[in-house]
Design a protein around this motif. Structure first.
Motif, PDB file in Angstrom:
ATOM      1  N   PRO A  40     -90.990 -11.972  56.369  1.00 38.65           N
ATOM      2  CA  PRO A  40     -91.245 -11.434  55.026  1.00 38.65           C
ATOM      3  C   PRO A  40     -90.777 -12.417  53.960  1.00 38.65           C
ATOM      4  O   PRO A  40     -89.910 -13.258  54.238  1.00 38.65           O
ATOM      5  CB  PRO A  40     -90.420 -10.144  55.005  1.00 38.65           C
ATOM      6  CG  PRO A  40     -90.132  -9.828  56.433  1.00 38.65           C
ATOM      7  CD  PRO A  40     -90.038 -11.147  57.121  1.00 38.65           C
ATOM      8  N   PRO A  41     -91.275 -12.307  52.755  1.00 40.69           N
ATOM      9  CA  PRO A  41     -90.867 -13.229  51.696  1.00 40.69           C
ATOM     10  C   PRO A  41     -89.365 -13.190  51.474  1.00 40.69           C
ATOM     11  O   PRO A  41     -88.781 -12.112  51.318  1.00 40.69           O
ATOM     12  CB  PRO A  41     -91.614 -12.716  50.457  1.00 40.69           C
ATOM     13  CG  PRO A  41     -92.634 -11.780  50.944  1.00 40.69           C
ATOM     14  CD  PRO A  41     -92.282 -11.347  52.315  1.00 40.69           C
ATOM     15  N   GLY A  42     -88.717 -14.355  51.490  1.00 37.50           N
ATOM     16  CA  GLY A  42     -87.297 -14.454  51.231  1.00 37.50           C
ATOM     17  C   GLY A  42     -86.397 -13.970  52.348  1.00 37.50           C
ATOM     18  O   GLY A  42     -85.181 -13.849  52.166  1.00 37.50           O
ATOM     19  N   GLU A  46     -88.480 -12.349  62.024  1.00 36.88           N
ATOM     20  CA  GLU A  46     -88.057 -11.202  62.840  1.00 36.88           C
ATOM     21  C   GLU A  46     -89.113 -10.856  63.870  1.00 36.88           C
ATOM     22  O   GLU A  46     -90.298 -11.133  63.698  1.00 36.88           O
ATOM     23  CB  GLU A  46     -87.814  -9.975  61.942  1.00 36.88           C
ATOM     24  CG  GLU A  46     -89.036  -9.489  61.197  1.00 36.88           C
ATOM     25  CD  GLU A  46     -88.733  -8.386  60.198  1.00 36.88           C
ATOM     26  OE1 GLU A  46     -87.586  -8.273  59.747  1.00 36.88           O
ATOM     27  OE2 GLU A  46     -89.681  -7.649  59.864  1.00 36.88           O
ATOM     28  N   LEU A  47     -88.632 -10.261  64.947  1.00 28.89           N
ATOM     29  CA  LEU A  47     -89.532  -9.843  66.016  1.00 28.89           C
ATOM     30  C   LEU A  47     -90.346  -8.636  65.580  1.00 28.89           C
ATOM     31  O   LEU A  47     -89.833  -7.747  64.898  1.00 28.89           O
ATOM     32  CB  LEU A  47     -88.715  -9.487  67.249  1.00 28.89           C
ATOM     33  CG  LEU A  47     -89.489  -8.929  68.436  1.00 28.89           C
ATOM     34  CD1 LEU A  47     -90.379  -9.994  69.054  1.00 28.89           C
ATOM     35  CD2 LEU A  47     -88.532  -8.350  69.479  1.00 28.89           C
ATOM     36  N   VAL A  48     -91.601  -8.597  65.980  1.00 29.90           N
ATOM     37  CA  VAL A  48     -92.455  -7.431  65.755  1.00 29.90           C
ATOM     38  C   VAL A  48     -92.755  -6.730  67.073  1.00 29.90           C
ATOM     39  O   VAL A  48     -92.530  -5.524  67.214  1.00 29.90           O
ATOM     40  CB  VAL A  48     -93.779  -7.839  65.076  1.00 29.90           C
ATOM     41  CG1 VAL A  48     -94.705  -6.628  64.934  1.00 29.90           C
ATOM     42  CG2 VAL A  48     -93.517  -8.480  63.724  1.00 29.90           C
ATOM     43  N   VAL A  93     -95.629 -13.369  56.697  1.00 29.88           N
ATOM     44  CA  VAL A  93     -96.409 -14.306  57.498  1.00 29.88           C
ATOM     45  C   VAL A  93     -96.178 -13.934  58.956  1.00 29.88           C
ATOM     46  O   VAL A  93     -95.031 -13.815  59.391  1.00 29.88           O
ATOM     47  CB  VAL A  93     -95.997 -15.767  57.245  1.00 29.88           C
ATOM     48  CG1 VAL A  93     -96.806 -16.704  58.146  1.00 29.88           C
ATOM     49  CG2 VAL A  93     -96.183 -16.124  55.772  1.00 29.88           C
ATOM     50  N   TYR A  94     -97.254 -13.725  59.678  1.00 23.19           N
ATOM     51  CA  TYR A  94     -97.179 -13.304  61.076  1.00 23.19           C
ATOM     52  C   TYR A  94     -97.459 -14.490  61.989  1.00 23.19           C
ATOM     53  O   TYR A  94     -98.432 -15.235  61.778  1.00 23.19           O
ATOM     54  CB  TYR A  94     -98.179 -12.183  61.340  1.00 23.19           C
ATOM     55  CG  TYR A  94     -97.709 -10.851  60.808  1.00 23.19           C
ATOM     56  CD1 TYR A  94     -97.693 -10.604  59.445  1.00 23.19           C
ATOM     57  CD2 TYR A  94     -97.283  -9.846  61.671  1.00 23.19           C
ATOM     58  CE1 TYR A  94     -97.240  -9.391  58.933  1.00 23.19           C
ATOM     59  CE2 TYR A  94     -96.834  -8.620  61.182  1.00 23.19           C
ATOM     60  CZ  TYR A  94     -96.821  -8.407  59.812  1.00 23.19           C
ATOM     61  OH  TYR A  94     -96.376  -7.200  59.312  1.00 23.19           O
ATOM     62  N   TYR A  95     -96.600 -14.634  63.002  1.00 27.21           N
ATOM     63  CA  TYR A  95     -96.692 -15.742  63.947  1.00 27.21           C
ATOM     64  C   TYR A  95     -96.834 -15.212  65.371  1.00 27.21           C
ATOM     65  O   TYR A  95     -96.144 -14.267  65.750  1.00 27.21           O
ATOM     66  CB  TYR A  95     -95.429 -16.600  63.908  1.00 27.21           C
ATOM     67  CG  TYR A  95     -95.118 -17.229  62.585  1.00 27.21           C
ATOM     68  CD1 TYR A  95     -94.338 -16.564  61.645  1.00 27.21           C
ATOM     69  CD2 TYR A  95     -95.579 -18.505  62.277  1.00 27.21           C
ATOM     70  CE1 TYR A  95     -94.034 -17.141  60.419  1.00 27.21           C
ATOM     71  CE2 TYR A  95     -95.276 -19.096  61.052  1.00 27.21           C
ATOM     72  CZ  TYR A  95     -94.509 -18.406  60.142  1.00 27.21           C
ATOM     73  OH  TYR A  95     -94.207 -18.995  58.939  1.00 27.21           O
ATOM     74  N   GLN A 119     -99.237 -21.395  63.563  1.00 30.66           N
ATOM     75  CA  GLN A 119     -98.918 -21.818  62.200  1.00 30.66           C
ATOM     76  C   GLN A 119     -98.692 -20.627  61.275  1.00 30.66           C
ATOM     77  O   GLN A 119     -98.179 -20.802  60.164  1.00 30.66           O
ATOM     78  CB  GLN A 119    -100.038 -22.709  61.646  1.00 30.66           C
ATOM     79  CG  GLN A 119    -101.241 -21.973  61.073  1.00 30.66           C
ATOM     80  CD  GLN A 119    -102.088 -21.267  62.120  1.00 30.66           C
ATOM     81  OE1 GLN A 119    -101.947 -21.471  63.319  1.00 30.66           O
ATOM     82  NE2 GLN A 119    -102.990 -20.420  61.629  1.00 30.66           N
ATOM     83  N   GLY A 120     -99.068 -19.444  61.731  1.00 36.33           N
ATOM     84  CA  GLY A 120     -98.864 -18.241  60.941  1.00 36.33           C
ATOM     85  C   GLY A 120    -100.093 -17.828  60.160  1.00 36.33           C
ATOM     86  O   GLY A 120    -100.937 -18.646  59.797  1.00 36.33           O
ATOM     87  N   THR A 121    -100.187 -16.525  59.919  1.00 34.72           N
ATOM     88  CA  THR A 121    -101.253 -15.972  59.094  1.00 34.72           C
ATOM     89  C   THR A 121    -100.632 -14.967  58.131  1.00 34.72           C
ATOM     90  O   THR A 121     -99.796 -14.160  58.517  1.00 34.72           O
ATOM     91  CB  THR A 121    -102.361 -15.335  59.951  1.00 34.72           C
ATOM     92  OG1 THR A 121    -103.451 -14.927  59.121  1.00 34.72           O
ATOM     93  CG2 THR A 121    -101.861 -14.131  60.745  1.00 34.72           C
ATOM     94  N   GLN A 122    -101.042 -15.029  56.879  1.00 34.28           N
ATOM     95  CA  GLN A 122    -100.441 -14.178  55.843  1.00 34.28           C
ATOM     96  C   GLN A 122    -101.061 -12.788  55.869  1.00 34.28           C
ATOM     97  O   GLN A 122    -102.290 -12.637  55.882  1.00 34.28           O
ATOM     98  CB  GLN A 122    -100.662 -14.808  54.463  1.00 34.28           C
ATOM     99  CG  GLN A 122    -100.150 -13.965  53.306  1.00 34.28           C
ATOM    100  CD  GLN A 122     -98.631 -13.893  53.242  1.00 34.28           C
ATOM    101  OE1 GLN A 122     -97.962 -14.921  53.360  1.00 34.28           O
ATOM    102  NE2 GLN A 122     -98.097 -12.696  53.058  1.00 34.28           N
ATOM    103  N   VAL A 123    -100.187 -11.793  55.859  1.00 37.30           N
ATOM    104  CA  VAL A 123    -100.597 -10.398  55.711  1.00 37.30           C
ATOM    105  C   VAL A 123     -99.933  -9.869  54.445  1.00 37.30           C
ATOM    106  O   VAL A 123     -98.706  -9.919  54.317  1.00 37.30           O
ATOM    107  CB  VAL A 123    -100.180  -9.561  56.932  1.00 37.30           C
ATOM    108  CG1 VAL A 123    -100.429  -8.080  56.664  1.00 37.30           C
ATOM    109  CG2 VAL A 123    -100.940 -10.012  58.170  1.00 37.30           C
ATOM    110  N   THR A 124    -100.751  -9.373  53.549  1.00 38.59           N
ATOM    111  CA  THR A 124    -100.238  -8.810  52.301  1.00 38.59           C
ATOM    112  C   THR A 124    -100.751  -7.388  52.156  1.00 38.59           C
ATOM    113  O   THR A 124    -101.960  -7.155  52.216  1.00 38.59           O
ATOM    114  CB  THR A 124    -100.681  -9.647  51.088  1.00 38.59           C
ATOM    115  OG1 THR A 124    -100.233 -10.997  51.254  1.00 38.59           O
ATOM    116  CG2 THR A 124    -100.090  -9.086  49.808  1.00 38.59           C
ATOM    117  N   VAL A 125     -99.823  -6.450  51.998  1.00 39.56           N
ATOM    118  CA  VAL A 125    -100.171  -5.041  51.866  1.00 39.56           C
ATOM    119  C   VAL A 125     -99.798  -4.600  50.456  1.00 39.56           C
ATOM    120  O   VAL A 125     -98.627  -4.645  50.071  1.00 39.56           O
ATOM    121  CB  VAL A 125     -99.442  -4.181  52.914  1.00 39.56           C
ATOM    122  CG1 VAL A 125     -99.905  -2.730  52.817  1.00 39.56           C
ATOM    123  CG2 VAL A 125     -99.678  -4.728  54.313  1.00 39.56           C
ATOM    124  N   SER A 126    -100.794  -4.170  49.718  1.00 42.53           N
ATOM    125  CA  SER A 126    -100.561  -3.736  48.346  1.00 42.53           C
ATOM    126  C   SER A 126    -100.333  -2.231  48.297  1.00 42.53           C
ATOM    127  O   SER A 126    -100.880  -1.477  49.105  1.00 42.53           O
ATOM    128  CB  SER A 126    -101.750  -4.110  47.466  1.00 42.53           C
ATOM    129  OG  SER A 126    -102.913  -3.430  47.900  1.00 42.53           O
TER     130      SER A 126
END
Length: 127
Positions: A40-42, A46-48, A93-95, A119-126
């Motif tokens: 997560p930003p900042g 962490e494990l999912v 960012v999910y890896y 390299q990761g993929t960004q997930v953004t939930v509004s």
């Protein structure tokens, strides 16, 4: 050259769904467990969720239980994460990652046990 490439991230409203994919190339991971991590930003990574080499044993952190499903296709050398009922706190960012040790009965939860990373993929939930 071994590569893990994530895809499927994006922007989604709270309550929506996304399906992440991880395509592996350069070697077969059919004998290795795999996992999804997020950062997560900042915050720290962490494990999912994890899945063992055969796909028979999965593990989820409490915050995603009942909403996320990890799966794999060993023939396609691919890993997936179906994410439903997404919340703003899932923004990260999910890896995807592959275990360094083959044929474990259960997967470790610490990132240093995984030696191949995408390299990761960004997930953004509004909200």
């Amino acid at each position: 050259q071994v590569q893990l490439v994530e895809s499927g991230g994006g922007l989604v409203q709270a309550g929506g769904s996304l399906r992440l994919s991880c395509a592996a190339s350069g070697r077969s991971f059919s004998r290795f467990g795999m996992g999804w991590f997020r950062q997560p930003p900042g915050k720290e990574r962490e494990l999912v969720a994890t899945i063992n080499w055969s796909g028979s044993i999965t593990y989820y952190v409490d915050s995603v239980k009942g909403r996320f499903t990890i799966s794999r296709d060993r023939a396609k050398n691919a890993l997936y994460l179906q994410m439903n009922s997404l919340k703003p706190e899932d923004t990260a960012v999910y890896y995807c990652a592959a275990d360094s040790t083959p044929l474990r009965a259960t997967q470790p939860s610490t990132s240093n046990e995984y030696n191949y990373w995408g390299q990761g993929t960004q997930v953004t939930v509004s909200s």
